[in-house]
Design an enzyme around this catalytic site. Structure first.
Site, PDB file in Angstrom:
ATOM      1  N   GLY A  32     -21.058   3.543 -22.811  1.00 16.82           N
ATOM      2  CA  GLY A  32     -21.111   5.003 -22.912  1.00 16.82           C
ATOM      3  C   GLY A  32     -22.548   5.477 -23.079  1.00 16.82           C
ATOM      4  N   ARG A  42     -38.025   5.549 -21.107  1.00 16.99           N
ATOM      5  CA  ARG A  42     -39.418   5.984 -20.933  1.00 16.99           C
ATOM      6  C   ARG A  42     -40.373   5.096 -21.741  1.00 16.99           C
ATOM      7  NH1 ARG A  42     -42.254   9.437 -24.327  1.00 16.99           N
ATOM      8  NH2 ARG A  42     -43.940  10.681 -23.395  1.00 16.99           N
ATOM      9  N   ALA A  43     -39.974   4.802 -22.984  1.00 15.95           N
ATOM     10  CA  ALA A  43     -40.832   3.994 -23.851  1.00 15.95           C
ATOM     11  C   ALA A  43     -40.979   2.574 -23.310  1.00 15.95           C
ATOM     12  CB  ALA A  43     -40.262   3.973 -25.270  1.00 15.95           C
ATOM     13  N   VAL A  45     -40.642   1.591 -20.166  1.00 14.50           N
ATOM     14  CA  VAL A  45     -41.418   1.602 -18.907  1.00 14.50           C
ATOM     15  C   VAL A  45     -42.903   1.776 -19.215  1.00 14.50           C
ATOM     16  CG1 VAL A  45     -41.836   2.923 -16.792  1.00 14.50           C
ATOM     17  CG2 VAL A  45     -39.484   2.423 -17.515  1.00 14.50           C
ATOM     18  N   ARG A  93     -19.363   0.520 -17.214  1.00 16.59           N
ATOM     19  CA  ARG A  93     -18.786  -0.611 -17.951  1.00 16.59           C
ATOM     20  C   ARG A  93     -18.365  -1.616 -16.892  1.00 16.59           C
ATOM     21  NH1 ARG A  93     -16.682   3.830 -21.439  1.00 16.59           N
ATOM     22  NH2 ARG A  93     -17.840   3.603 -23.388  1.00 16.59           N
ATOM     23  N   GLY A 123     -24.234  -0.379 -26.550  1.00 17.75           N
ATOM     24  CA  GLY A 123     -23.487  -0.626 -27.781  1.00 17.75           C
ATOM     25  C   GLY A 123     -22.972  -2.054 -27.850  1.00 17.75           C
ATOM     26  N   THR A 147     -25.809   4.140 -28.834  1.00 19.16           N
ATOM     27  CA  THR A 147     -24.401   4.562 -28.879  1.00 19.16           C
ATOM     28  C   THR A 147     -24.264   5.699 -29.880  1.00 19.16           C
ATOM     29  OG1 THR A 147     -22.171   3.957 -29.609  1.00 19.16           O
ATOM     30  CG2 THR A 147     -23.958   2.604 -30.465  1.00 19.16           C
ATOM     31  N   ILE A 148     -23.406   6.651 -29.564  1.00 14.75           N
ATOM     32  CA  ILE A 148     -23.192   7.739 -30.541  1.00 14.75           C
ATOM     33  C   ILE A 148     -22.373   7.252 -31.738  1.00 14.75           C
ATOM     34  CG2 ILE A 148     -23.366   9.564 -28.788  1.00 14.75           C
ATOM     35  CD1 ILE A 148     -20.254   9.866 -29.035  1.00 14.75           C
ATOM     36  N   ASP A 149     -21.716   6.099 -31.600  1.00 14.02           N
ATOM     37  CA  ASP A 149     -20.730   5.687 -32.609  1.00 14.02           C
ATOM     38  C   ASP A 149     -21.331   5.128 -33.906  1.00 14.02           C
ATOM     39  OD1 ASP A 149     -18.900   6.356 -30.665  1.00 14.02           O
ATOM     40  OD2 ASP A 149     -18.588   4.291 -29.994  1.00 14.02           O
ATOM     41  N   MET A 191     -15.383  11.922 -31.909  1.00 10.02           N
ATOM     42  CA  MET A 191     -15.429  10.581 -31.303  1.00 10.02           C
ATOM     43  C   MET A 191     -15.874   9.520 -32.315  1.00 10.02           C
ATOM     44  SD  MET A 191     -16.870  10.763 -27.455  1.00 10.02           S
ATOM     45  CE  MET A 191     -15.760  11.056 -26.089  1.00 10.02           C
ATOM     46  N   GLY A 207     -18.787  20.762 -44.787  1.00 11.47           N
ATOM     47  CA  GLY A 207     -17.950  21.059 -45.951  1.00 11.47           C
ATOM     48  C   GLY A 207     -16.468  20.883 -45.672  1.00 11.47           C
ATOM     49  N   GLN A 276     -19.724  15.698 -27.271  1.00 15.41           N
ATOM     50  CA  GLN A 276     -20.549  14.995 -28.259  1.00 15.41           C
ATOM     51  C   GLN A 276     -21.502  13.991 -27.619  1.00 15.41           C
ATOM     52  OE1 GLN A 276     -17.593  13.993 -31.794  1.00 15.41           O
ATOM     53  NE2 GLN A 276     -16.535  14.355 -29.879  1.00 15.41           N
TER      54      GLN A 276
HETATM   55  O1  F6P Z   1     -18.694   4.564 -27.377  1.00 21.21           O
HETATM   56  C1  F6P Z   1     -18.979   5.895 -27.129  1.00 21.21           C
HETATM   57  C2  F6P Z   1     -17.716   6.677 -26.876  1.00 21.21           C
HETATM   58  O2  F6P Z   1     -18.073   8.017 -26.632  1.00 21.21           O
HETATM   59  C3  F6P Z   1     -16.657   6.588 -27.968  1.00 21.21           C
HETATM   60  O3  F6P Z   1     -16.959   7.402 -29.066  1.00 21.21           O
HETATM   61  C4  F6P Z   1     -15.423   6.969 -27.207  1.00 21.21           C
HETATM   62  O4  F6P Z   1     -14.278   6.406 -27.805  1.00 21.21           O
HETATM   63  C5  F6P Z   1     -15.659   6.368 -25.851  1.00 21.21           C
HETATM   64  O5  F6P Z   1     -17.057   6.173 -25.731  1.00 21.21           O
HETATM   65  C6  F6P Z   1     -15.166   7.187 -24.690  1.00 21.21           C
HETATM   66  O6  F6P Z   1     -15.357   6.457 -23.535  1.00 21.21           O
HETATM   67  P1  F6P Z   1     -15.215   7.066 -22.064  1.00 21.21           P
HETATM   68  O7  F6P Z   1     -16.409   7.941 -21.805  1.00 21.21           O
HETATM   69  O8  F6P Z   1     -15.178   5.881 -21.184  1.00 21.21           O
HETATM   70  O9  F6P Z   1     -13.957   7.874 -22.055  1.00 21.21           O
END
Ligand code: F6P
Length: 344
Positions: A32, A42-43, A45, A93, A123, A147-149, A191, A207, A276
């Site tokens: 993702g 960029r860094a 390269v 992927r 990730g 990764t955002i996770d 997510m 909050g 997100q």
């Molecule tokens: O790993 C990043 C993420 O955005 C997760 O938070 C989410 O579960 C998943 O990827 C969504 O994947 P896709 O973009 O393949 O639907």
């Protein structure tokens, strides 16, 4: 080279020194996308070019590596991208890379360009691929947590997490306005796959009255009691932030149960979804990405391989890829006490 960047003590298992001189490197983004990946590219390269290396970009992650979708990168290839979300190298992927044959083909493609160092920005799935590749072939790989996770061990932050959380916070603030206008309960799903960090941080920052995460068993009866207690004291606006991976089953499932148990509550669900993942990276994500991208090239030149570079207590930390994947971060129970007390 002279630098004010502090370097932490390398993990002994992560030093994995290789002796051959690195001359041609490749960078790819995988899994993702996350805001700040472009800043990291960029860094890599520009640091590579500074060290007189030939730098290549692999399009579409491991998928492109297998197909030989590899392009030469120049300094200008990465101009005007530090502020952009997504990834200019695209991402994917790749199931083929799970197989030895796929990785062998990827190796052959890299060899065509004499590539002898790879930087993988992604990730845990991406690191699993890099780990297998490192064990089988003689091209060193360095992982950067993108990764955002924030579901990776060996780093306090991942590239993209801060931006994603800020996006969620902005959205939840808006939701609270309309929740307040209508005296409603909103259940907001964020997510994070099977990690609860986006929920935890965005919930605390807005909050939220309750935060549900996979790392902690959800007790729906406690939530029902708290909502009823709030109602008795005329507090009718409530926000529940639910991580998509929460074992209870996500925002819709929580809503279904609460509607059954407290039927008179006016409940709405909002699933924030892929919003997100996009947007211009925050300052923090740009800085982290730049620092890590720089460090990745320096690490390859020092002869490191098979490790992820993270930042812990503001120091660079080198973690063997297998540990970065294996050891999940824990969420301290105290965070939930803080949430409960502050949102009362
Ligand atoms: O790993 C990043 C993420 O955005 C997760 O938070 C989410 O579960 C998943 O990827 C969504 O994947 P896709 O973009 O393949 O639907």
């Amino acid at each position: 080279m002279a630098s004010d960047i502090k370097t932490g003590t390398p993990d002994s298992n992560a030093s994995g020194k290789t002796m051959s001189k690195v001359t041609n490197i490749a960078v790819l983004t995988s899994g993702g996308d996350s805001p700040g990946m472009n800043a990291a590219i960029r860094a890599v390269v520009r640091t590579g070019i500074y060290h007189k290396l030939n730098v290549y970009g692999v399009m579409y992650g491991y998928k492109g590596m297998i197909k030989g979708d590899i392009i030469k990168m120049e300094s200008k290839s990465v101009a005007n991208i530090i502020q952009r979300g997504g990834t200019v190298l695209k991402t994917a992927r790749s199931k083929e890379f799970y197989e030895y044959e796929g990785r062998k083909e990827a190796y052959n493609q890299l060899k065509k360009h004499n590539i002898n160092g790879v930087v993988v920005i992604g990730g845990d799935g991406s690191f699993k691929g890099a780990l297998a590749f490192n064990q089988e072939f003689d091209i060193p790989c360095i992982g950067l947590p993108g990764t955002i996770d924030k579901d990776i061990a060996g780093t306090d932050f991942t590239i993209g997490f801060d931006t994603a959380v800020n996006t969620a916070v902005e959205a939840i603030d808006k939701i609270r306005d309309t929740a307040d206008a209508h005296d409603r309960l909103f259940i907001v799903e964020v997510m994070g796959r099977d990690a609860g960090y986006i929920a935890l941080h965005s919930g605390i920052a807005t909050g939220a009255e309750h935060i549900l995460v996979p790392e902690r068993k959800t007790n729906i009866e406690d939530i029902v009691s708290a909502l009823q207690a709030n109602e008795r004291r005329q507090k009718l606006v409530n926000i529940i932030v639910v991580a998509e991976g929460d074992a209870y089953g996500g925002a819709n499932e929580v809503s279904r149960t609460l509607k059954e148990k407290v039927p008179h509550l006016d409940i709405r669900v909002c699933i924030l979804g892929h919003i997100q993942r996009g947007g211009s990276p925050s300052c923090i994500d740009r800085v982290i990405a730049s620092r890590l991208g720089f460090a990745a090239v320096e690490s390859l030149l020092e002869g490191r391989s098979n490790c992820m570079i993270g930042i812990v207590n503001n120091l660079l930390q080198y973690t063997p890829l297998e540990n970065a994947i294996k050891d999940r971060q824990k969420i301290d129970e105290n965070w939930f006490n803080i949430t409960r007390i502050l949102a009362s």
